[in-house]
Scaffold this motif. Structure first.
Motif, PDB file in Angstrom:
ATOM      1  N   ILE A  34      62.370  71.028  44.857  1.00  0.00           N
ATOM      2  CA  ILE A  34      63.745  70.776  45.346  1.00  0.00           C
ATOM      3  C   ILE A  34      64.473  72.341  45.326  1.00  0.00           C
ATOM      4  O   ILE A  34      65.320  72.394  46.306  1.00  0.00           O
ATOM      5  N   ARG A  35      64.354  73.121  44.407  1.00  0.00           N
ATOM      6  CA  ARG A  35      64.948  74.486  44.681  1.00  0.00           C
ATOM      7  C   ARG A  35      64.508  75.238  45.988  1.00  0.00           C
ATOM      8  O   ARG A  35      65.308  75.819  46.519  1.00  0.00           O
ATOM      9  N   MET A  36      63.234  74.993  46.392  1.00  0.00           N
ATOM     10  CA  MET A  36      62.784  75.585  47.470  1.00  0.00           C
ATOM     11  C   MET A  36      63.607  75.170  48.659  1.00  0.00           C
ATOM     12  O   MET A  36      64.027  75.878  49.550  1.00  0.00           O
ATOM     13  N   ALA A  37      63.847  73.998  48.823  1.00  0.00           N
ATOM     14  CA  ALA A  37      64.667  73.171  49.906  1.00  0.00           C
ATOM     15  C   ALA A  37      66.230  73.990  49.906  1.00  0.00           C
ATOM     16  O   ALA A  37      66.579  74.157  50.936  1.00  0.00           O
ATOM     17  N   TRP A  38      66.598  74.051  48.840  1.00  0.00           N
ATOM     18  CA  TRP A  38      68.056  74.453  48.780  1.00  0.00           C
ATOM     19  C   TRP A  38      68.202  76.205  49.031  1.00  0.00           C
ATOM     20  O   TRP A  38      69.002  76.536  50.008  1.00  0.00           O
ATOM     21  N   ALA A  39      66.934  76.991  48.739  1.00  0.00           N
ATOM     22  CA  ALA A  39      66.777  78.261  49.377  1.00  0.00           C
ATOM     23  C   ALA A  39      66.621  78.324  50.804  1.00  0.00           C
ATOM     24  O   ALA A  39      67.298  79.135  51.448  1.00  0.00           O
ATOM     25  N   LEU A  40      65.811  77.503  51.328  1.00  0.00           N
ATOM     26  CA  LEU A  40      65.536  77.459  52.727  1.00  0.00           C
ATOM     27  C   LEU A  40      66.717  77.037  53.275  1.00  0.00           C
ATOM     28  O   LEU A  40      67.081  77.526  54.485  1.00  0.00           O
ATOM     29  N   SER A  41      67.843  76.157  52.764  1.00  0.00           N
ATOM     30  CA  SER A  41      69.122  75.835  53.371  1.00  0.00           C
ATOM     31  C   SER A  41      70.028  76.889  53.672  1.00  0.00           C
ATOM     32  O   SER A  41      70.734  77.064  54.637  1.00  0.00           O
ATOM     33  N   GLN A  42      69.806  77.795  52.631  1.00  0.00           N
ATOM     34  CA  GLN A  42      70.603  79.100  52.700  1.00  0.00           C
ATOM     35  C   GLN A  42      70.177  80.169  53.782  1.00  0.00           C
ATOM     36  O   GLN A  42      70.896  80.706  54.501  1.00  0.00           O
ATOM     37  N   GLU A  43      68.897  80.185  54.024  1.00  0.00           N
ATOM     38  CA  GLU A  43      68.062  80.857  55.223  1.00  0.00           C
ATOM     39  C   GLU A  43      68.222  80.434  56.577  1.00  0.00           C
ATOM     40  O   GLU A  43      68.339  81.054  57.438  1.00  0.00           O
ATOM     41  N   LEU A  44      68.488  79.121  56.441  1.00  0.00           N
ATOM     42  CA  LEU A  44      68.353  78.451  57.691  1.00  0.00           C
ATOM     43  C   LEU A  44      69.698  78.080  58.437  1.00  0.00           C
ATOM     44  O   LEU A  44      69.978  77.886  59.520  1.00  0.00           O
ATOM     45  N   GLN A  45      70.902  78.095  57.463  1.00  0.00           N
ATOM     46  CA  GLN A  45      72.306  77.822  58.019  1.00  0.00           C
ATOM     47  C   GLN A  45      72.452  78.648  59.167  1.00  0.00           C
ATOM     48  O   GLN A  45      73.160  78.389  59.960  1.00  0.00           O
ATOM     49  N   PRO A  46      72.341  80.094  59.156  1.00  0.00           N
ATOM     50  CA  PRO A  46      72.870  80.844  60.181  1.00  0.00           C
ATOM     51  C   PRO A  46      72.217  80.509  61.618  1.00  0.00           C
ATOM     52  O   PRO A  46      72.651  80.943  62.630  1.00  0.00           O
ATOM     53  N   TYR A  47      71.074  79.740  61.703  1.00  0.00           N
ATOM     54  CA  TYR A  47      70.494  79.360  62.748  1.00  0.00           C
ATOM     55  C   TYR A  47      70.887  78.041  63.107  1.00  0.00           C
ATOM     56  O   TYR A  47      70.108  77.427  63.914  1.00  0.00           O
ATOM     57  N   SER A  48      71.779  77.405  62.599  1.00  0.00           N
ATOM     58  CA  SER A  48      72.393  75.939  62.782  1.00  0.00           C
ATOM     59  C   SER A  48      71.101  75.009  62.529  1.00  0.00           C
ATOM     60  O   SER A  48      70.957  74.007  63.283  1.00  0.00           O
TER      61      SER A  48
END
Length: 303
Positions: free
Chosen positions: A181-195
């Motif tokens: 669950i935390r991994m998904a949140w962390a990925l969301s931060q890294e992927l957001q700049p790439y839409s």
């Protein structure tokens, strides 16, 4: 409706269970779906189960998509790298990544404290449940972020809200499912700049092949298991969470879910899909309002 026609998905860990249900529903929506796992018709994993990735690929084809089975051990870096090179060479894109790699039911012991639990099995569980997801994301995301609106779904057990105040019966199991669950949140931060979007998703009480065997029933007569366990009436097929993933992948506004922890029952209310039997089970509300309060099994209002 082929809402995902032209899209390419990778369901990592699609041999059985939720992974198989997700792959089939992505195929039903028209996607090309790469299905991976360790067990094929010619070799088996330590799991020693009969289900194979070839069977999953055939089910994807029958549903209307294109299923492509690739044997991969997601702990082996070179195998995962080769998988992504294969997808890039043949498709040139990746739109959906579902990290559903697991295979550790036989590794944990319920209600056994960490000092009594097998350390070897516990650490192996964490490798299978956490390391595999990290390795796969490392190699898959450079291809996924080439196109806007890519989606990463981290499969787990329980939502963040549900798990926050509940111990999941084993130190290793609790760590594994909450880490994802935390991994998904962390990925969301890294992927957001790439839409692109990342989120975690849980099924409810899912009628996997192993669960059906446990109750000595088949999908066709699963209700008979309620004789042994009355609360099994809230259970859902693997296709239910599969329909959740297909709905997310087809949603042009999926970014609104970025970083969130979701359940199949929650998304069924949002997107309007139903399980194979036409019902709409809401497992986590049932767990909280019925099972945890000691009420007798009652399906009215929860299915």
């Amino acid at each position: 409706m082929k809402s995902l026609e032209g899209k390419v998905a990778l369901v990592a860990g699609a041999t059985r269970g939720a992974g198989r249900g997700i792959a089939v529903e992505l195929g039903a929506a028209g996607a090309t779906v790469y299905v991976t796992g360790r067990t094929t018709r010619y070799s088996s994993s330590e799991y020693n189960r009969p289900e194979t990735i070839e069977e999953t690929a055939e089910l994807v084809n029958e549903a209307g998509g294109q299923g492509i089975a690739v044997q991969v051990d997601h702990l082996e870096h070179e195998q995962v790298r080769a998988l992504l090179q294969h997808i890039e060479r043949d498709q040139g894109r990746l739109d959906v990544l579902v990290n559903d790699i697991w295979g550790a039911e036989h590794m944990f012991e319920w209600d056994v404290p960490v000092w009594k639990h097998s350390l070897d099995k516990g650490l192996r569980l964490l490798e299978l449940a956490v390391d595999t997801h990290l390795i796969t994301s490392h190699y898959a995301l450079p291809l996924l972020i080439r196109n806007k609106h890519g989606l990463v779904v981290e499969m787990t057990d329980g939502t963040a809200a549900y798990n926050q105040s509940r111990y999941r019966n084993s130190m290793f199991y609790d760590l594994a499912k909450n880490t994802v669950i935390r991994m998904a949140w962390a990925l969301s931060q890294e992927l957001q700049p790439y839409s692109c979007t990342a989120l975690s998703l849980t099924p409810g009480w899912m009628r996997s092949e192993i669960m059906l065997e446990h109750f000595s029933v088949r999908e066709e007569n699963w209700r008979d298991a309620a004789i042994k366990e009355p609360h099994f009436i809230i259970s859902e097929s693997p296709r239910y969470v599969g329909r959740a993933v297909a709905a997310l992948a087809a949603d042009p506004h999926v970014a609104r879910w970025n970083g969130q922890s979701l359940s199949s029952g929650q998304l069924a209310q949002e997107y309007g899909f139903r399980d194979l039997d036409g019902s709409r089970p809401d497992c986590f509300r049932y767990l909280t309002e019925v099972i945890e309060t000691g009420k007798p099994a009652q399906i009215e209002g929860y299915r």
